[in-house]
Design an enzyme around this catalytic site. Structure first.
Site, PDB file in Angstrom:
ATOM      1  CE  LYS A  13      -2.041  -1.071   4.489  1.00 49.92           C
ATOM      2  NZ  LYS A  13      -1.755  -2.095   4.281  1.00 49.92           N
ATOM      3  NE  ARG A  88      -3.846  -1.756   9.816  1.00 48.97           N
ATOM      4  CZ  ARG A  88      -2.373  -0.656   9.639  1.00 48.97           C
ATOM      5  NH1 ARG A  88      -2.880   0.556   9.269  1.00 48.97           N
ATOM      6  NH2 ARG A  88      -1.683  -1.817   9.702  1.00 48.97           N
ATOM      7  NE  ARG A 127       8.406  -4.198   6.144  1.00 47.69           N
ATOM      8  CZ  ARG A 127       6.960  -3.963   5.825  1.00 47.69           C
ATOM      9  NH1 ARG A 127       6.393  -3.719   5.183  1.00 47.69           N
ATOM     10  NH2 ARG A 127       5.988  -3.402   6.831  1.00 47.69           N
ATOM     11  NE  ARG A 133       7.492  -1.295  10.042  1.00 47.89           N
ATOM     12  CZ  ARG A 133       6.207  -1.441   8.993  1.00 47.89           C
ATOM     13  NH1 ARG A 133       6.275  -0.829   8.781  1.00 47.89           N
ATOM     14  NH2 ARG A 133       4.566  -1.521   9.810  1.00 47.89           N
ATOM     15  NE  ARG A 144       1.449  -4.942  11.668  1.00 48.20           N
ATOM     16  CZ  ARG A 144       3.159  -5.321  10.896  1.00 48.20           C
ATOM     17  NH1 ARG A 144       4.281  -5.191  10.237  1.00 48.20           N
ATOM     18  NH2 ARG A 144       2.694  -4.178   9.696  1.00 48.20           N
TER      19      ARG A 144
HETATM   20  P1  AMP Z   1       1.327  -0.187   9.310  1.00 52.64           P
HETATM   21  O1  AMP Z   1       2.011   0.660   8.666  1.00 52.64           O
HETATM   22  O2  AMP Z   1       0.324   0.876   8.526  1.00 52.64           O
HETATM   23  O3  AMP Z   1       1.028  -1.363   9.327  1.00 52.64           O
HETATM   24  O4  AMP Z   1       0.565   0.087  10.757  1.00 52.64           O
HETATM   25  C1  AMP Z   1       2.049   0.271  11.855  1.00 52.64           C
HETATM   26  C2  AMP Z   1       1.270  -0.161  12.988  1.00 52.64           C
HETATM   27  O5  AMP Z   1       0.715   1.411  13.072  1.00 52.64           O
HETATM   28  C3  AMP Z   1       0.093  -0.794  13.311  1.00 52.64           C
HETATM   29  O6  AMP Z   1       0.134  -2.317  13.108  1.00 52.64           O
HETATM   30  C4  AMP Z   1      -1.405  -0.654  14.213  1.00 52.64           C
HETATM   31  O7  AMP Z   1      -0.357  -0.451  15.479  1.00 52.64           O
HETATM   32  C5  AMP Z   1      -0.877   0.660  13.842  1.00 52.64           C
HETATM   33  N1  AMP Z   1      -1.793   1.554  13.458  1.00 52.64           N
HETATM   34  C6  AMP Z   1      -1.752   1.567  11.817  1.00 52.64           C
HETATM   35  N2  AMP Z   1      -3.425   2.308  10.899  1.00 52.64           N
HETATM   36  C7  AMP Z   1      -3.471   2.233  12.468  1.00 52.64           C
HETATM   37  C8  AMP Z   1      -5.007   2.467  12.417  1.00 52.64           C
HETATM   38  N3  AMP Z   1      -5.735   3.131  11.145  1.00 52.64           N
HETATM   39  N4  AMP Z   1      -5.856   2.157  12.816  1.00 52.64           N
HETATM   40  C9  AMP Z   1      -5.205   1.658  14.356  1.00 52.64           C
HETATM   41  N5  AMP Z   1      -3.785   1.145  14.707  1.00 52.64           N
HETATM   42  C10 AMP Z   1      -3.201   1.435  13.240  1.00 52.64           C
END
Ligand code: AMP
Length: 206
Positions: A13, A88, A127, A133, A144
């Site tokens: 994404k 989400r 990754r 990370r 996740r």
């Molecule tokens: P991402 O980089 O988008 O995978 O986000 C990393 C982490 O940030 C996720 O695993 C969640 O812990 C938190 N996070 C990011 N976006 C959201 C969202 N829209 N709602 C809730 N938690 C989020």
């Protein structure tokens, strides 16, 4: 034009959102990036969300909705937004609709990157080794993915019912995926100009 880039973690994404920023000037709003920036800055918010993120759980709707609203206010002249990793949950999607409506805007389309969980596990292993990370470690990543299926995938019927959902093969080469997304967005433009029937459909390949 406001687009939601939809898919499980590591579906690509962010990569595709960055391409659209470079090619179309749309502003990428990634809640994951915002939360990571809060952690790096050492803010109270960053401290509050650190454990939740490392575990692979979702932070509260309230927190991410506030982050998005802050950005929408800060970038009032933007030509459009790409929401990356947001919404989400159904609650977040409803809040996004409401906050956009207050600004005379709406979600114009949702692009789902279709990928296979097993391929994702392979991608994420790579990754994790390259970027380290914490939430890419196999245990957190499993959580996740589970959270995606439980809390985020229910958004698909929500957006499909509005006729806004298009599916793209996220397992293709990055350029092929980008071409497919571009076609979707160009068709959307044409659809609006000519008042054509709904143009959302499944687009696989280039
Ligand atoms: P991402 O980089 O988008 O995978 O986000 C990393 C982490 O940030 C996720 O695993 C969640 O812990 C938190 N996070 C990011 N976006 C959201 C969202 N829209 N709602 C809730 N938690 C989020």
């Amino acid at each position: 034009m406001n687009i939601v880039m939809f898919g499980p973690p590591a579906a690509g994404k962010g990569t595709q959102a960055k391409r659209l920023t470079a090619e179309r000037g749309l502003i990428q709003l990634s809640t994951g990036d915002m939360l990571r920036a809060a952690r790096t800055s050492g803010s109270e918010l960053g401290k509050k969300v650190a454990g939740i993120m490392d575990r692979g759980d979702l932070v509260s709707d309230e927190i991410v909705i506030a982050l998005i609203e802050e950005q929408l206010d800060a970038q009032k002249d933007a030509p459009g937004f790409i929401f990356d990793g947001f919404p989400r949950t159904v609650e977040q999607a409803k809040a996004l609709d409401a906050t956009l409506k207050r600004r005379g805007l709406e979600v114009d389309g949702v692009i789902r990157l279709c990928v296979d969980d097993n391929v994702l596990l392979g991608r994420i292993e790579k990754r994790f080794k390259e970027e380290g990370r914490k939430d890419d470690n196999p245990e957190s990543f499993k959580i996740r993915l589970e959270n995606y299926h439980k809390q985020t995938a229910p958004l698909l019927p929500f957006y499909a019912a509005q006729g806004k959902l298009t599916e793209v093969d996220g397992l293709a080469e990055i350029d092929t995926v980008a071409t497919a997304i571009s076609r979707v967005l160009d068709m959307q433009k044409t659809g609006i100009e000519t008042n054509a029937k709904p143009w959302w459909k499944k687009i696989f390949g280039g």
